[in-house]
Motif scaffolding. Structure first.
Motif, PDB file in Angstrom:
ATOM      1  N   MET A 184       0.833  -1.197   0.000  1.00  9.81           N
ATOM      2  CA  MET A 184       0.000   0.000   0.000  1.00  9.81           C
ATOM      3  C   MET A 184       0.873   1.255   0.000  1.00  9.81           C
ATOM      4  O   MET A 184       1.779   1.383   0.814  1.00  9.81           O
ATOM      5  CB  MET A 184      -0.916   0.018   1.224  1.00  9.81           C
ATOM      6  N   LYS A 185       0.593   2.164  -0.913  1.00  7.81           N
ATOM      7  CA  LYS A 185       1.329   3.423  -0.966  1.00  7.81           C
ATOM      8  C   LYS A 185       0.673   4.442  -0.030  1.00  7.81           C
ATOM      9  O   LYS A 185      -0.514   4.345   0.285  1.00  7.81           O
ATOM     10  CB  LYS A 185       1.359   3.960  -2.398  1.00  7.81           C
ATOM     11  N   LYS A 186       1.482   5.417   0.395  1.00 13.13           N
ATOM     12  CA  LYS A 186       0.972   6.486   1.240  1.00 13.13           C
ATOM     13  C   LYS A 186       1.379   7.833   0.637  1.00 13.13           C
ATOM     14  O   LYS A 186       2.516   8.010   0.210  1.00 13.13           O
ATOM     15  CB  LYS A 186       1.527   6.366   2.666  1.00 13.13           C
ATOM     16  N   LEU A 187       0.425   8.747   0.603  1.00 13.17           N
ATOM     17  CA  LEU A 187       0.675  10.110   0.147  1.00 13.17           C
ATOM     18  C   LEU A 187       0.640  11.012   1.383  1.00 13.17           C
ATOM     19  O   LEU A 187      -0.397  11.165   2.025  1.00 13.17           O
ATOM     20  CB  LEU A 187      -0.395  10.542  -0.855  1.00 13.17           C
ATOM     21  N   THR A 188       1.797  11.567   1.720  1.00 11.55           N
ATOM     22  CA  THR A 188       1.902  12.408   2.906  1.00 11.55           C
ATOM     23  C   THR A 188       1.989  13.867   2.497  1.00 11.55           C
ATOM     24  O   THR A 188       2.885  14.253   1.738  1.00 11.55           O
ATOM     25  CB  THR A 188       3.143  12.032   3.738  1.00 11.55           C
ATOM     26  N   ILE A 189       1.046  14.662   2.975  1.00 11.07           N
ATOM     27  CA  ILE A 189       0.980  16.085   2.666  1.00 11.07           C
ATOM     28  C   ILE A 189       0.908  16.841   3.986  1.00 11.07           C
ATOM     29  O   ILE A 189      -0.069  16.702   4.734  1.00 11.07           O
ATOM     30  CB  ILE A 189      -0.250  16.420   1.799  1.00 11.07           C
ATOM     31  N   TYR A 190       1.924  17.593   4.283  1.00 10.50           N
ATOM     32  CA  TYR A 190       1.949  18.349   5.546  1.00 10.50           C
ATOM     33  C   TYR A 190       0.808  19.378   5.578  1.00 10.50           C
ATOM     34  O   TYR A 190       0.547  20.025   4.567  1.00 10.50           O
ATOM     35  CB  TYR A 190       3.292  19.077   5.691  1.00 10.50           C
ATOM     36  N   PRO A 191       0.063  19.489   6.686  1.00  9.03           N
ATOM     37  CA  PRO A 191       0.243  18.882   8.014  1.00  9.03           C
ATOM     38  C   PRO A 191      -0.691  17.700   8.265  1.00  9.03           C
ATOM     39  O   PRO A 191      -0.968  17.368   9.417  1.00  9.03           O
ATOM     40  CB  PRO A 191      -0.112  20.038   8.939  1.00  9.03           C
TER      41      PRO A 191
ATOM     42  N   ILE B  98       5.571  19.489  -2.161  1.00 13.21           N
ATOM     43  CA  ILE B  98       4.264  19.611  -1.519  1.00 13.21           C
ATOM     44  C   ILE B  98       3.881  18.321  -0.819  1.00 13.21           C
ATOM     45  O   ILE B  98       3.068  18.318   0.106  1.00 13.21           O
ATOM     46  CB  ILE B  98       3.166  19.996  -2.547  1.00 13.21           C
ATOM     47  N   ALA B  99       4.464  17.195  -1.232  1.00 11.44           N
ATOM     48  CA  ALA B  99       4.057  15.906  -0.686  1.00 11.44           C
ATOM     49  C   ALA B  99       5.203  14.902  -0.766  1.00 11.44           C
ATOM     50  O   ALA B  99       6.241  15.166  -1.381  1.00 11.44           O
ATOM     51  CB  ALA B  99       2.838  15.380  -1.439  1.00 11.44           C
ATOM     52  N   ILE B 100       4.975  13.736  -0.159  1.00  9.21           N
ATOM     53  CA  ILE B 100       5.896  12.610  -0.230  1.00  9.21           C
ATOM     54  C   ILE B 100       5.082  11.363  -0.563  1.00  9.21           C
ATOM     55  O   ILE B 100       4.051  11.101   0.070  1.00  9.21           O
ATOM     56  CB  ILE B 100       6.652  12.402   1.092  1.00  9.21           C
ATOM     57  N   LEU B 101       5.522  10.608  -1.545  1.00  6.21           N
ATOM     58  CA  LEU B 101       4.899   9.332  -1.870  1.00  6.21           C
ATOM     59  C   LEU B 101       5.806   8.234  -1.323  1.00  6.21           C
ATOM     60  O   LEU B 101       7.008   8.231  -1.586  1.00  6.21           O
ATOM     61  CB  LEU B 101       4.743   9.190  -3.385  1.00  6.21           C
ATOM     62  N   SER B 102       5.233   7.320  -0.568  1.00  9.68           N
ATOM     63  CA  SER B 102       6.058   6.286   0.063  1.00  9.68           C
ATOM     64  C   SER B 102       5.348   4.942   0.054  1.00  9.68           C
ATOM     65  O   SER B 102       4.150   4.838  -0.200  1.00  9.68           O
ATOM     66  CB  SER B 102       6.397   6.690   1.499  1.00  9.68           C
ATOM     67  N   GLU B 103       6.133   3.903   0.363  1.00  2.93           N
ATOM     68  CA  GLU B 103       5.596   2.556   0.483  1.00  2.93           C
ATOM     69  C   GLU B 103       6.505   1.776   1.422  1.00  2.93           C
ATOM     70  O   GLU B 103       7.720   1.760   1.237  1.00  2.93           O
ATOM     71  CB  GLU B 103       5.522   1.869  -0.879  1.00  2.93           C
ATOM     72  N   ASN B 104       5.914   1.173   2.439  1.00  5.21           N
ATOM     73  CA  ASN B 104       6.685   0.436   3.445  1.00  5.21           C
ATOM     74  C   ASN B 104       7.788   1.306   4.047  1.00  5.21           C
ATOM     75  O   ASN B 104       8.943   0.864   4.208  1.00  5.21           O
ATOM     76  CB  ASN B 104       7.282  -0.833   2.842  1.00  5.21           C
TER      77      ASN B 104
END
Length: 229
Positions: free
Chosen positions: A1-8, A43-49
């Motif tokens: 599963m990917k995660k899109l992290t956008i502050y805050p 603006i964001a970070i795309l991550s996985e595991n």
């Protein structure tokens, strides 16, 4: 599963199936669209595991679908690599023999005519396959639904786990169509992300086992159901 992290905000989960991301804030959607297209914008970070992903490699940015996209542009870089994976050793050896024979013939012409030329001696099956002009099968798409359905089908057949990003595609889809596409994407293990600007001040939520909806209002407030937080 990917995660899109956008502050805050807390990370947004993006799994197989359909993920909808809407906002009333046009600047936010514009910046997010640029990020997902692979532009170097913080603006964001795309991550996985817990590993940060390179967006340009992990996403297939379809963009706005007011016109039928060039499927070969979307998938072209990978189709030769996937074809090679399906070639057994005997076939690779045959291709290499053919390559050697062709190079010898060209070298003979160079020597016979005393030309100041040389050719590469290395064997690269991917370069050879370009000669075949591999392309994605051409089908007729008459709606945004058809386009997304075809992308899901190709991604599944190519076993591609990229994140497919569509901009403003939700305008052209009914809730029933979104649920249908989400179900198909989930079954075929394909991740579809719909990013849209909306004029609404409240979330228009479609949340099933196959569809997840996120909404950021005009004041940057994050709305999502309790089960998504």
């Amino acid at each position: 599963m990917k995660k899109l992290t956008i502050y805050p905000y807390s990370p947004f989960d993006i799994d197989s199936g359909m993920t909808i991301f809407e906002s009333k804030n046009s600047t936010f959607i514009w910046q997010l669209s640029r990020f997902l297209s692979g532009e170097d914008i913080n603006i964001a970070i795309l991550s996985e595991n817990n590993k940060i992903l390179k967006v340009s490699k992990e996403t297939r940015y379809i963009g706005d679908v007011t016109t039928v996209p060039d499927f070969n542009k979307i998938f072209g870089k990978q189709i030769a690599e996937i074809l090679v994976k399906h070639c057994d050793n005997d076939l690779i050896q045959k291709i290499q023999v053919t390559d050697f024979s062709l190079k010898n013939s060209i070298l003979q012409v160079i020597f016979d005519n005393d030309l100041p030329l040389e050719i590469a001696e290395s064997f690269d099956v991917l370069k050879l396959l370009k000669y075949l002009e591999l392309s994605i099968e051409n089908i007729k798409c008459e709606s945004v639904y058809d386009i997304i359905e075809y992308v899901i089908d190709i991604a599944n057949r190519l076993a591609d786990n990229s994140l497919y990003v569509f901009i403003n595609a939700r305008y052209y889809l009914s809730d029933e169509q979104i649920i249908s596409l989400g179900n198909e994407a989930k079954i075929k293990n394909v991740s579809i992300l719909l990013v849209s600007l909306t004029l609404s001040s409240v979330i228009h939520e479609i949340t099933t086992d196959d569809v997840v909806t996120y909404f950021i209002d005009g004041d940057f407030v994050d709305f999502r159901s309790d089960g998504q937080k």
